[in-house]
Design a protein around this motif. Structure first.
Motif, PDB file in Angstrom:
ATOM      1  N   ALA A  38       0.816  -1.216   0.000  1.00 20.08           N
ATOM      2  CA  ALA A  38       0.000   0.000   0.000  1.00 20.08           C
ATOM      3  C   ALA A  38       0.846   1.260   0.000  1.00 20.08           C
ATOM      4  N   ASP A  39       2.072   1.201   0.544  1.00 17.23           N
ATOM      5  CA  ASP A  39       2.900   2.408   0.594  1.00 17.23           C
ATOM      6  C   ASP A  39       3.525   2.747  -0.753  1.00 17.23           C
ATOM      7  N   LEU A  40       3.258   1.945  -1.789  1.00 14.91           N
ATOM      8  CA  LEU A  40       3.687   2.283  -3.148  1.00 14.91           C
ATOM      9  C   LEU A  40       2.574   2.976  -3.932  1.00 14.91           C
ATOM     10  N   VAL A  41       1.463   3.265  -3.255  1.00 13.94           N
ATOM     11  CA  VAL A  41       0.338   3.968  -3.881  1.00 13.94           C
ATOM     12  C   VAL A  41       0.389   5.428  -3.443  1.00 13.94           C
ATOM     13  N   ALA A  92      12.266  -5.546  -7.822  1.00 10.43           N
ATOM     14  CA  ALA A  92      13.181  -6.671  -8.028  1.00 10.43           C
ATOM     15  C   ALA A  92      13.644  -7.247  -6.699  1.00 10.43           C
ATOM     16  N   SER A  93      13.544  -6.448  -5.629  1.00 11.82           N
ATOM     17  CA  SER A  93      13.987  -6.876  -4.308  1.00 11.82           C
ATOM     18  C   SER A  93      12.886  -7.536  -3.479  1.00 11.82           C
ATOM     19  N   ILE A  94      11.731  -7.787  -4.077  1.00 15.11           N
ATOM     20  CA  ILE A  94      10.608  -8.360  -3.339  1.00 15.11           C
ATOM     21  C   ILE A  94      10.964  -9.768  -2.851  1.00 15.11           C
ATOM     22  N   PRO A  95      10.441 -10.195  -1.694  1.00 12.43           N
ATOM     23  CA  PRO A  95      10.677 -11.571  -1.250  1.00 12.43           C
ATOM     24  C   PRO A  95      10.235 -12.588  -2.302  1.00 12.43           C
ATOM     25  N   ALA A  96      11.000 -13.664  -2.425  1.00 18.07           N
ATOM     26  CA  ALA A  96      10.737 -14.672  -3.459  1.00 18.07           C
ATOM     27  C   ALA A  96       9.337 -15.266  -3.329  1.00 18.07           C
ATOM     28  N   ALA A  97       8.864 -15.439  -2.100  1.00 21.88           N
ATOM     29  CA  ALA A  97       7.546 -16.038  -1.895  1.00 21.88           C
ATOM     30  C   ALA A  97       6.437 -15.153  -2.467  1.00 21.88           C
ATOM     31  N   HIS A  98       6.605 -13.849  -2.365  1.00 21.98           N
ATOM     32  CA  HIS A  98       5.598 -12.927  -2.896  1.00 21.98           C
ATOM     33  C   HIS A  98       5.597 -12.969  -4.430  1.00 21.98           C
ATOM     34  N   GLU A  99       6.790 -13.026  -5.012  1.00 21.13           N
ATOM     35  CA  GLU A  99       6.877 -13.122  -6.470  1.00 21.13           C
ATOM     36  C   GLU A  99       6.270 -14.435  -6.967  1.00 21.13           C
ATOM     37  N   ARG A 100       6.566 -15.532  -6.268  1.00 28.02           N
ATOM     38  CA  ARG A 100       5.998 -16.824  -6.674  1.00 28.02           C
ATOM     39  C   ARG A 100       4.474 -16.803  -6.591  1.00 28.02           C
ATOM     40  N   ARG A 101       3.934 -16.139  -5.575  1.00 29.92           N
ATOM     41  CA  ARG A 101       2.478 -16.067  -5.429  1.00 29.92           C
ATOM     42  C   ARG A 101       1.848 -15.395  -6.639  1.00 29.92           C
ATOM     43  N   LYS A 115       8.689  -6.813 -13.266  1.00 29.03           N
ATOM     44  CA  LYS A 115       9.708  -6.676 -12.219  1.00 29.03           C
ATOM     45  C   LYS A 115      10.528  -5.423 -12.511  1.00 29.03           C
ATOM     46  N   ILE A 116      10.531  -4.482 -11.577  1.00 31.72           N
ATOM     47  CA  ILE A 116      11.154  -3.173 -11.785  1.00 31.72           C
ATOM     48  C   ILE A 116      12.363  -3.025 -10.858  1.00 31.72           C
ATOM     49  N   ASP A 117      13.515  -2.743 -11.448  1.00 29.80           N
ATOM     50  CA  ASP A 117      14.755  -2.584 -10.661  1.00 29.80           C
ATOM     51  C   ASP A 117      14.982  -1.109 -10.342  1.00 29.80           C
ATOM     52  N   LEU A 118      14.073  -0.548  -9.550  1.00 33.73           N
ATOM     53  CA  LEU A 118      14.174   0.825  -9.073  1.00 33.73           C
ATOM     54  C   LEU A 118      14.057   0.827  -7.555  1.00 33.73           C
ATOM     55  N   PRO A 119      14.546   1.870  -6.892  1.00 30.29           N
ATOM     56  CA  PRO A 119      14.285   2.001  -5.454  1.00 30.29           C
ATOM     57  C   PRO A 119      12.784   2.113  -5.206  1.00 30.29           C
ATOM     58  N   PRO A 120      12.339   1.832  -3.984  1.00 31.27           N
ATOM     59  CA  PRO A 120      10.896   1.811  -3.707  1.00 31.27           C
ATOM     60  C   PRO A 120      10.139   3.077  -4.101  1.00 31.27           C
ATOM     61  N   LEU A 121      10.673   4.258  -3.769  1.00 31.12           N
ATOM     62  CA  LEU A 121       9.956   5.480  -4.113  1.00 31.12           C
ATOM     63  C   LEU A 121       9.912   5.673  -5.627  1.00 31.12           C
ATOM     64  N   GLY A 122      10.946   5.253  -6.322  1.00 30.07           N
ATOM     65  CA  GLY A 122      10.936   5.311  -7.781  1.00 30.07           C
ATOM     66  C   GLY A 122       9.839   4.446  -8.373  1.00 30.07           C
ATOM     67  N   ILE A 123       9.623   3.267  -7.781  1.00 32.25           N
ATOM     68  CA  ILE A 123       8.551   2.387  -8.249  1.00 32.25           C
ATOM     69  C   ILE A 123       7.184   3.019  -7.984  1.00 32.25           C
ATOM     70  N   ALA A 124       7.038   3.662  -6.822  1.00 33.52           N
ATOM     71  CA  ALA A 124       5.771   4.322  -6.508  1.00 33.52           C
ATOM     72  C   ALA A 124       5.473   5.425  -7.505  1.00 33.52           C
ATOM     73  N   PRO A 183       8.399   4.501   1.925  1.00 35.75           N
ATOM     74  CA  PRO A 183       8.011   3.092   1.780  1.00 35.75           C
ATOM     75  C   PRO A 183       8.734   2.215   2.800  1.00 35.75           C
ATOM     76  N   ALA A 184       8.066   1.193   3.281  1.00 37.04           N
ATOM     77  CA  ALA A 184       8.643   0.326   4.314  1.00 37.04           C
ATOM     78  C   ALA A 184       9.901  -0.389   3.835  1.00 37.04           C
TER      79      ALA A 184
END
Length: 288
Positions: free
Chosen positions: A10-13, A58-67, A84-93, A214-215
């Motif tokens: 939610a903190d990416l919204v 790109a740094s998301i936990p593997a379990a979340h990506e698999r889901r 899959k985006i290789d940006l820092p969290p605020l950049g992704i937001a 972002p967390a």
């Protein structure tokens, strides 16, 4: 209905830029939502919007990506794009909000999805850090590592579009955008006003807005003592012009419309001879 844009927390919204900018859906992590619930949520999104474009770090936990991939596989649909985006969290937001803006335009879902790669090149994402000792996302010299242990040291780091690291107080400065931008910044455990009072004027940004951190940012940057920032193209008219300037193709694999060199839905590449970059001169300093 516009194409649904989804993120993984939610903190990416970020707050919308205008009343027409829709919000984003949040694809929950496995620990907070069962597979059946995830399938039901995705089915609702597809029924309401037709297509879903999901951005995830790109740094998301593997379990979340698999889901997320499991949901798409079980549903046997080609209407879900997982980017899959290789940006820092605020950049992704920031990027997710730009896609939210584009989703209400007359672009197809395939163009919106493949626009993420194009627009990411225009996001200047970085941070002010008190230490780079644990920063492993961009190259850090041994000299900079050594300086990070000195009391009072501060570093300005740019992760995108080109990595750069400078120590504050020296002659070097971060290379900023050569076109009109706005700036979003978020504070961690760092009280400095350098981003809003020095970086923003130096980059000639039109507006600087503070948002929530972002967390995932402290882990990405390797420290809690940071101020993260991202300069971006804010105006929907400029985003529309930029995306429109790229020739549209039909994906030879899934048949969806796309721009750039790769399909956002099936990841099939476009033959180099068929790919056309965006038109030169679309952006310049002083653009609206």
């Amino acid at each position: 209905m516009p194409t649904a844009i989804a993120v993984t927390s939610a903190d990416l919204v970020l707050p919308p830029t205008d009343p027409q900018t829709p919000t984003a859906a949040v694809l929950q992590a496995p620990g907070t939502q069962s597979l059946d619930e995830a399938l039901a949520s995705m089915n609702t999104l597809l029924e309401r919007h037709g297509h879903v474009v999901a951005l995830y770090p790109a740094s998301i936990p593997a379990a979340h990506e698999r889901r997320m991939h499991a949901v798409r596989s079980v549903m046997e649909t080609d209407r879900i794009a997982l980017l899959k985006i290789d940006l820092p969290p605020l950049g992704i937001a920031v990027l997710a909000r730009q896609l939210r803006q584009l989703s209400v335009c007359d672009f197809s879902a395939g163009v919106v999805a493949s626009a993420a790669r194009l627009l990411s090149h225009y996001v200047y994402a970085g941070a002010l850090l008190s230490s780079v000792a644990k920063l492993d996302r961009i190259p850090v010299s041994l000299k900079s590592h050594a300086k990070s242990w000195m009391p009072g040291s501060q570093f300005a780091v740019l992760a995108n579009p080109r990595p750069q690291l400078v120590k504050l107080g020296g002659e070097d400065t971060l290379a900023g955008p050569e076109f009109a931008t706005q700036l979003a910044f978020a504070r961690g455990q760092h009280a400095s006003d350098w981003v809003s009072e020095t970086l923003a004027p130096g980059w000639q940004v039109q507006r600087a807005q503070e948002v929530d951190l972002p967390a995932a940012s402290p882990a990405w940057w390797g420290t809690t003592k940071l101020v993260e920032f991202a300069a971006f193209l804010p105006e929907i008219s400029v985003l529309y012009q930029l995306v429109s300037s790229v020739r549209r193709e039909q994906c030879h694999w899934c048949g969806i419309q796309l721009i750039g060199d790769r399909c956002g839905f099936c990841s099939a590449p476009v033959a180099p001879s068929e790919n056309h970059p965006h038109a030169a001169g679309v952006l310049h300093r002083g653009s609206p």
